[in-house]
Design a protein around this motif. Structure first.
Motif, PDB file in Angstrom:
ATOM      1  N   GLN A   1       0.827  -1.213   0.000  1.00 56.07           N
ATOM      2  CA  GLN A   1       0.000   0.000   0.000  1.00 56.07           C
ATOM      3  C   GLN A   1       0.860   1.261   0.000  1.00 56.07           C
ATOM      4  OE1 GLN A   1      -3.359  -0.167  -0.362  1.00 56.07           O
ATOM      5  NE2 GLN A   1      -3.248   2.054  -0.676  1.00 56.07           N
TER       6      GLN A   1
ATOM      7  N   ASP B   1       0.657   4.207  -2.670  1.00 50.75           N
ATOM      8  CA  ASP B   1       0.337   5.577  -2.260  1.00 50.75           C
ATOM      9  C   ASP B   1       1.420   6.555  -2.690  1.00 50.75           C
ATOM     10  OD1 ASP B   1      -2.002   4.689  -1.093  1.00 50.75           O
ATOM     11  OD2 ASP B   1      -1.141   4.547   0.932  1.00 50.75           O
TER      12      ASP B   1
ATOM     13  N   GLU C   1     -10.368  -3.662 -13.734  1.00 50.31           N
ATOM     14  CA  GLU C   1     -10.912  -3.018 -12.541  1.00 50.31           C
ATOM     15  C   GLU C   1     -10.015  -1.866 -12.089  1.00 50.31           C
ATOM     16  OE1 GLU C   1     -13.738  -3.449 -11.163  1.00 50.31           O
ATOM     17  OE2 GLU C   1     -14.452  -5.339 -12.041  1.00 50.31           O
TER      18      GLU C   1
ATOM     19  N   GLN D   1     -11.075   1.945 -11.351  1.00 45.18           N
ATOM     20  CA  GLN D   1     -10.922   2.425  -9.973  1.00 45.18           C
ATOM     21  C   GLN D   1      -9.454   2.755  -9.707  1.00 45.18           C
ATOM     22  OE1 GLN D   1     -13.484  -0.182  -7.264  1.00 45.18           O
ATOM     23  NE2 GLN D   1     -13.393  -1.438  -9.112  1.00 45.18           N
TER      24      GLN D   1
ATOM     25  N   ASP E   1      -7.905   4.785  -7.926  1.00 43.99           N
ATOM     26  CA  ASP E   1      -7.457   5.104  -6.569  1.00 43.99           C
ATOM     27  C   ASP E   1      -7.369   3.874  -5.674  1.00 43.99           C
ATOM     28  OD1 ASP E   1      -7.262   7.811  -7.151  1.00 43.99           O
ATOM     29  OD2 ASP E   1      -9.372   8.186  -6.662  1.00 43.99           O
ATOM     30  N   GLU E   2      -7.706   2.705  -6.221  1.00 49.62           N
ATOM     31  CA  GLU E   2      -7.617   1.473  -5.448  1.00 49.62           C
ATOM     32  C   GLU E   2      -6.435   0.657  -5.954  1.00 49.62           C
ATOM     33  OE1 GLU E   2     -10.631  -1.911  -3.610  1.00 49.62           O
ATOM     34  OE2 GLU E   2     -11.338  -0.469  -5.094  1.00 49.62           O
ATOM     35  N   SER E   3      -5.615   0.180  -5.052  1.00 46.82           N
ATOM     36  CA  SER E   3      -4.404  -0.538  -5.461  1.00 46.82           C
ATOM     37  C   SER E   3      -4.732  -1.918  -6.001  1.00 46.82           C
ATOM     38  CB  SER E   3      -3.446  -0.671  -4.266  1.00 46.82           C
ATOM     39  OG  SER E   3      -3.984  -1.564  -3.301  1.00 46.82           O
TER      40      SER E   3
ATOM     41  N   GLU F   1      -5.504  -4.544  -3.300  1.00 47.32           N
ATOM     42  CA  GLU F   1      -6.865  -4.437  -2.762  1.00 47.32           C
ATOM     43  C   GLU F   1      -7.863  -5.072  -3.722  1.00 47.32           C
ATOM     44  OE1 GLU F   1      -6.946  -0.370  -0.136  1.00 47.32           O
ATOM     45  OE2 GLU F   1      -6.678  -0.135  -2.296  1.00 47.32           O
ATOM     46  N   LEU F   2      -7.660  -4.848  -5.014  1.00 42.60           N
ATOM     47  CA  LEU F   2      -8.553  -5.439  -6.007  1.00 42.60           C
ATOM     48  C   LEU F   2      -8.386  -6.955  -6.055  1.00 42.60           C
ATOM     49  CD1 LEU F   2      -8.137  -2.776  -8.831  1.00 42.60           C
ATOM     50  CD2 LEU F   2     -10.205  -3.193  -7.479  1.00 42.60           C
TER      51      LEU F   2
ATOM     52  N   ARG G   1     -10.459  -8.393  -3.357  1.00 46.08           N
ATOM     53  CA  ARG G   1     -11.882  -8.329  -3.700  1.00 46.08           C
ATOM     54  C   ARG G   1     -12.252  -9.409  -4.718  1.00 46.08           C
ATOM     55  NH1 ARG G   1     -13.403  -2.475  -5.561  1.00 46.08           N
ATOM     56  NH2 ARG G   1     -15.370  -3.571  -6.007  1.00 46.08           N
TER      57      ARG G   1
END
Length: 309
Positions: A86, A90, A154, A158, A160-162, A165-166, A169
């Protein structure tokens, strides 16, 4: 094989260097190689868990603040901690393909090894091994492609989502559908179970059906067959429909919808095959459109689909 220290220097390229970890200097070079080398892609395929962590991830940055690689694919499980993944995202938006996505094929490969051990004797396996291995690899390549396509699709939606994280999900979405369908399938009687058996043809190496079709239903336990079918459908559904759609399905109707989706998948595939066989103009394009969007539409409106042949 000879130990690494016995490697003849002549086999190295003119720029090659053999560094052993049996000296303090060699030990330090081995443990910092990932942060010293600048590369287009970094694929750690070994090493200790948490090699890159919250205390040292900045060592992956160049003097200008950019990462020393354009992509990390975690071939080694847990090579990066969640905090390091992360933090790199970031700070630099560095794409890191998490181990759960990068190594998903390993789980599937192990499953197909188990199938071989349950169905074949050692001698029988040796006879078909070259073809069995190639057919397994073909399935793994397809699975890896589907995982990567969904993951990066994805990520574009998205930004802003790493990626890690995807990845989480995606795994949770597949497991959610698989588990719901598995619970429903546990209520099936023998007739219903037998109707599902043909689905195993697309999940197992074809060579098994060519040579050992008769023994397959006898030697593969229902729990294994159920898990294989449920996981296969769950994966296809999530990869085809995406995260937003599958995550949005209500828990109470998930299992029944998944079963309807399975039935309509077979129906739409048959329709698509008929279109191709008809020879009409742009048949392949129509086939692709049917398979891409027709299954979901048919599953959402099953009573409006004419199954008459």
């Amino acid at each position: 094989p000879a130990p690494l220290p016995a490697l003849p220097p002549a086999v190295l390229s003119p720029h090659g260097v053999l560094t052993l970890a049996d000296t303090p200097e060699g030990f330090a070079r081995r443990n910092t190689m990932h942060s010293r080398v600048v590369a287009d892609a970094f694929v750690p395929a070994g090493g200790r868990p948490a090699t890159i962590n919250s205390s040292n991830w900045r060592e992956m940055l160049l003097p200008d603040g950019s990462p020393n690689t354009k992509l990390i694919v975690e071939g080694a499980n847990l090579f990066l901690t969640a905090e390091a993944r992360q933090a790199l995202f970031d700070a630099t938006k560095l794409p890191v393909v998490k181990d759960s996505s990068a190594n998903k094929c390993g789980v599937c490969c192990s499953s197909l090894e188990i199938v071989a051990s349950m169905v074949l004797s050692a001698d029988e396996f040796v006879k078909i091994k070259p073809r069995y291995v190639e057919e397994v690899l073909e399935k793994l390549r397809s699975l890896a492609r589907l995982e990567a396509e969904l993951l990066f699709s994805e990520a574009r939606k998205q930004p802003d989502e790493s990626l890690p994280e995807l990845s989480v999900r995606i795994s949770k979405a597949i497991l959610r559908v698989r588990d719901a369908l598995g619970v429903l399938m546990d209520t099936f009687d023998e007739t219903q179970k037998q109707r599902l058996w043909p689905l195993t043809r697309e999940l197992l190496p074809p060579v098994l059906f060519e040579n050992y079709a008769q023994r397959l239903p006898e030697r593969l336990p229902w729990n294994y067959t159920k898990s294989m079918i449920a996981a296969g459908l769950a994966s296809r559904m999530v990869y085809r429909e995406g995260l937003s759609y599958t995550e949005g399905l209500a828990e109470g109707r998930l299992a029944e919808f998944a079963l309807t989706y399975l039935k309509q998948e077979q129906h739409v595939r048959a329709l698509a095959a008929q279109v191709v066989a008809s020879g009409v103009p742009h048949a392949r394009d129509v086939e692709a459109l049917l398979l891409r969007g027709g299954i979901r539409a048919a599953a959402e409106h099953p009573h409006g689909v004419d199954h008459a042949q």
